[in-house]
Write a protein that holds these residues in place. Structure first.
Motif, PDB file in Angstrom:
ATOM      1  N   ASN A   1       0.764  -1.318   0.168  1.00 25.37           N
ATOM      2  CA  ASN A   1      -0.064   0.101   0.060  1.00 25.37           C
ATOM      3  C   ASN A   1       0.714   1.328  -0.016  1.00 25.37           C
ATOM      4  OD1 ASN A   1       0.539  -0.917   2.945  1.00 25.37           O
ATOM      5  ND2 ASN A   1      -0.297   0.959   3.547  1.00 25.37           N
ATOM      6  N   GLY A   2       2.199   1.317   0.041  1.00 26.62           N
ATOM      7  CA  GLY A   2       3.071   2.186   0.064  1.00 26.62           C
ATOM      8  C   GLY A   2       4.466   2.061   0.414  1.00 26.62           C
ATOM      9  N   VAL A   3       5.115   3.084   0.574  1.00 20.28           N
ATOM     10  CA  VAL A   3       6.558   3.219   0.690  1.00 20.28           C
ATOM     11  C   VAL A   3       7.056   2.316   1.944  1.00 20.28           C
ATOM     12  CG1 VAL A   3       8.648   4.699   1.067  1.00 20.28           C
ATOM     13  CG2 VAL A   3       6.595   5.619  -0.393  1.00 20.28           C
ATOM     14  N   LEU A   4       8.137   1.554   1.601  1.00 21.28           N
ATOM     15  CA  LEU A   4       8.637   0.408   2.627  1.00 21.28           C
ATOM     16  C   LEU A   4       9.718   1.078   3.336  1.00 21.28           C
ATOM     17  CD1 LEU A   4       9.063  -2.276   0.070  1.00 21.28           C
ATOM     18  CD2 LEU A   4       7.184  -2.137   1.709  1.00 21.28           C
ATOM     19  N   GLY A   5       9.801   0.778   4.698  1.00 20.64           N
ATOM     20  CA  GLY A   5      10.990   1.058   5.387  1.00 20.64           C
ATOM     21  C   GLY A   5      10.876   2.309   6.191  1.00 20.64           C
TER      22      GLY A   5
ATOM     23  N   LEU B   1      22.766  -2.009   5.606  1.00 19.27           N
ATOM     24  CA  LEU B   1      21.284  -2.983   5.901  1.00 19.27           C
ATOM     25  C   LEU B   1      20.772  -3.083   4.686  1.00 19.27           C
ATOM     26  CD1 LEU B   1      20.028  -0.871   9.014  1.00 19.27           C
ATOM     27  CD2 LEU B   1      21.519  -2.872   9.016  1.00 19.27           C
ATOM     28  N   ASP B   2      19.817  -4.057   4.634  1.00 19.30           N
ATOM     29  CA  ASP B   2      18.710  -4.295   3.498  1.00 19.30           C
ATOM     30  C   ASP B   2      17.601  -3.718   3.876  1.00 19.30           C
ATOM     31  OD1 ASP B   2      17.057  -5.249   1.606  1.00 19.30           O
ATOM     32  OD2 ASP B   2      18.227  -7.247   1.567  1.00 19.30           O
ATOM     33  N   PRO B   3      16.885  -2.877   2.912  1.00 20.11           N
ATOM     34  CA  PRO B   3      15.748  -2.053   3.186  1.00 20.11           C
ATOM     35  C   PRO B   3      14.556  -3.184   3.284  1.00 20.11           C
ATOM     36  CG  PRO B   3      16.533  -1.525   1.097  1.00 20.11           C
ATOM     37  CD  PRO B   3      17.585  -2.190   1.858  1.00 20.11           C
ATOM     38  N   LEU B   4      14.679  -4.132   2.881  1.00 25.77           N
ATOM     39  CA  LEU B   4      13.540  -5.176   2.795  1.00 25.77           C
ATOM     40  C   LEU B   4      13.260  -5.766   4.183  1.00 25.77           C
ATOM     41  CD1 LEU B   4      14.230  -7.320  -0.515  1.00 25.77           C
ATOM     42  CD2 LEU B   4      12.459  -5.256  -0.174  1.00 25.77           C
ATOM     43  N   TYR B   5      14.295  -5.460   4.932  1.00 27.06           N
ATOM     44  CA  TYR B   5      13.964  -5.928   6.247  1.00 27.06           C
ATOM     45  C   TYR B   5      13.796  -4.758   7.383  1.00 27.06           C
ATOM     46  CZ  TYR B   5      16.109 -10.140   4.665  1.00 27.06           C
ATOM     47  OH  TYR B   5      16.386 -11.209   3.837  1.00 27.06           O
ATOM     48  N   LEU B   6      13.547  -3.649   6.777  1.00 26.14           N
ATOM     49  CA  LEU B   6      13.396  -2.219   7.991  1.00 26.14           C
ATOM     50  C   LEU B   6      11.994  -2.644   8.139  1.00 26.14           C
ATOM     51  CD1 LEU B   6      14.836   0.713   6.194  1.00 26.14           C
ATOM     52  CD2 LEU B   6      15.687  -0.680   8.236  1.00 26.14           C
ATOM     53  N   ALA B   7      11.949  -2.087   9.585  1.00 30.88           N
ATOM     54  CA  ALA B   7      10.104  -2.343  10.295  1.00 30.88           C
ATOM     55  C   ALA B   7       9.329  -1.308   9.566  1.00 30.88           C
ATOM     56  CB  ALA B   7      10.298  -2.148  11.453  1.00 30.88           C
ATOM     57  N   ASN B   8       8.162  -1.621   9.286  1.00 24.72           N
ATOM     58  CA  ASN B   8       7.047  -0.690   8.973  1.00 24.72           C
ATOM     59  C   ASN B   8       5.897  -0.812   9.954  1.00 24.72           C
ATOM     60  OD1 ASN B   8       7.863  -0.405   5.892  1.00 24.72           O
ATOM     61  ND2 ASN B   8       7.937  -2.393   6.349  1.00 24.72           N
TER      62      ASN B   8
ATOM     63  N   PRO C   1       8.711   0.042  -3.783  1.00 26.30           N
ATOM     64  CA  PRO C   1       8.621   1.592  -3.591  1.00 26.30           C
ATOM     65  C   PRO C   1       9.298   1.826  -2.172  1.00 26.30           C
ATOM     66  CG  PRO C   1       6.613   0.647  -2.813  1.00 26.30           C
ATOM     67  CD  PRO C   1       7.256  -0.670  -3.461  1.00 26.30           C
ATOM     68  N   LEU C   2      10.354   2.539  -2.556  1.00 28.23           N
ATOM     69  CA  LEU C   2      11.630   2.832  -1.301  1.00 28.23           C
ATOM     70  C   LEU C   2      11.959   4.273  -1.483  1.00 28.23           C
ATOM     71  CD1 LEU C   2      13.747  -0.355  -1.599  1.00 28.23           C
ATOM     72  CD2 LEU C   2      12.486   0.573   0.567  1.00 28.23           C
ATOM     73  N   ARG C   3      12.189   5.011  -0.634  1.00 25.04           N
ATOM     74  CA  ARG C   3      12.600   6.504  -0.682  1.00 25.04           C
ATOM     75  C   ARG C   3      14.056   6.424  -0.755  1.00 25.04           C
ATOM     76  NH1 ARG C   3       8.259   9.510   0.891  1.00 25.04           N
ATOM     77  NH2 ARG C   3       6.768   8.452   2.589  1.00 25.04           N
ATOM     78  N   ASP C   4      14.783   7.352  -1.389  1.00 21.14           N
ATOM     79  CA  ASP C   4      16.015   7.435  -1.594  1.00 21.14           C
ATOM     80  C   ASP C   4      16.749   7.574  -0.230  1.00 21.14           C
ATOM     81  OD1 ASP C   4      15.837   7.391  -4.238  1.00 21.14           O
ATOM     82  OD2 ASP C   4      15.978   9.273  -4.828  1.00 21.14           O
ATOM     83  N   GLU C   5      16.137   8.284   0.699  1.00 17.69           N
ATOM     84  CA  GLU C   5      16.688   8.669   2.084  1.00 17.69           C
ATOM     85  C   GLU C   5      16.814   7.193   2.671  1.00 17.69           C
ATOM     86  OE1 GLU C   5      13.930  12.330   1.351  1.00 17.69           O
ATOM     87  OE2 GLU C   5      14.122  10.130   0.799  1.00 17.69           O
TER      88      GLU C   5
END
Length: 347
Positions: free
Chosen positions: A181-185, A273-280, A259-263
């Motif tokens: 539904n939206g940006v990840l991480g 780190l891998d953004p796929l593992y960042l919490a949402n 969908p990932l922000r450049d920041e």
């Protein structure tokens, strides 16, 4: 007119957990004042609840509980109270339930500022109102300095699953389309930047928000949706692995579609780190049959919590129980479950 404040202390002491007048004043002035609603009744030791939804033939009761610890307690986009309400509401919503009631229990460290508790309680009330649920009962405990880290919150939630609605990871089939539904991480990245011990600066705020309205919109448009998961601890990668294992299917992702922000990507590159593992805390992944995927996607984009919704992949017969990603370079790599501890105290 608001009732006069009964609590004069600026910080919590052990007396506020002792069961006497100090505890009564803390509970009444901070929590009851923030959460007061008709369902609380006469403040007995239990909430006494009724709902016509429970009487519908075939309806099911949904019940969940979770504990929340986050450092820092307040962060861009929310605080521990926001997470406590949204996290529990979302656990109900992704299972197809309509959330109704929450309980809230607080473990408070001696010395915590009462002003912080008031802010957290206000956040919880606002988040509950946004989700259309009420906080109907709770508890407080005070522990000595060093026995906790400011504040821990446990929330339990009760909801109703309407007759005929069944969402489960085991129902996902090859060919189903994966949607987010939206940006990840954003939540994980916001917490990392807010800690201040890594000299990181960022404008990212947590995505913390209730998702029950989004789920209702999707299920009205695409009643055949198979399963949904909120991508909290372990991020998108762990949620997808849980679904693949439960359904016995493979899942293929398209890295270019994520969908990932450049920041957020920049923070991950700096820290390895891998953004796929960042919490949402306000992002979910769901699987819809191919024939309903466009309707589900349109419904998501039509809701404020899903304006950035995209399709990111699909379930396949190949490599059952394994998640594979097609990379930007044209290769393929396995996306496994999170191994070990990546980010402590984030939700």
């Amino acid at each position: 007119m608001a009732p006069p404040r009964r609590l004069s202390a600026e910080r919590v002491t052990l007396a506020h957990g002792g069961g006497g007048k100090a505890m009564r004043d803390l509970v009444a002035d901070v929590f009851v004042a923030a959460f007061r609603n008709p369902e609380m009744g006469e403040l007995e030791d239990q909430a006494r609840l009724s709902s016509a939804a429970l009487a519908e033939p075939g309806a099911q009761l949904a019940f969940t509980t979770d504990s929340f610890v986050v450092d820092p307690v307040e962060f861009p986009g929310g605080d521990i109270g926001t997470i406590a309400v949204c996290g529990t509401v979302n656990d109900l919503a992704v299972g197809g339930a309509r959330p109704l009631w929450l309980s809230a229990a607080f473990i408070i460290e001696e010395g915590v500022e009462v002003a912080l508790l008031r802010r957290v309680a206000a956040s919880m009330r606002a988040s509950a109102e946004a989700a259309g649920v009420v906080i109907v009962t709770g508890d407080t405990k005070v522990v000595g300095r060093g026995s906790a880290d400011k504040l821990f919150v446990t929330t339990s939630g009760v909801g109703v699953i309407p007759a005929g609605r069944r969402l489960a990871a085991s129902r996902v089939r090859a060919g189903d389309v994966a949607l987010v539904n939206g940006v990840l991480g954003d939540h994980g990245a916001a917490i990392l930047a807010a800690r201040g011990d890594l000299a990181l600066t960022s404008d990212i705020v947590s995505d913390c928000r209730p998702l029950d309205g989004l789920m209702e919109a999707v299920l009205a448009a695409a009643p055949g949706v198979r399963a949904a998961r909120d991508c909290t601890r372990g991020g998108l990668a762990s949620a997808l692995n849980e679904i693949a294992e439960a359904a016995g299917v493979g899942i293929e992702l398209d890295e270019a579609a994520l969908p990932l922000r450049d920041e957020a990507k920049g923070i991950c590159e700096i820290l390895g780190l891998d953004p796929l593992y960042l919490a949402n805390e306000g992002t979910l992944v769901l699987f819809a049959p191919a024939g309903e995927a466009e309707a589900a996607l349109a419904a998501m984009r039509g809701h404020p919590a899903g304006r950035g919704a995209v399709a990111i992949g699909r379930a396949v017969e190949a490599h059952p129980a394994v998640v594979v990603m097609r990379t930007l370079l044209g290769g393929r790599r396995i996306v496994d479950m999170l191994v070990g501890e990546q980010l402590p105290r984030i939700c």
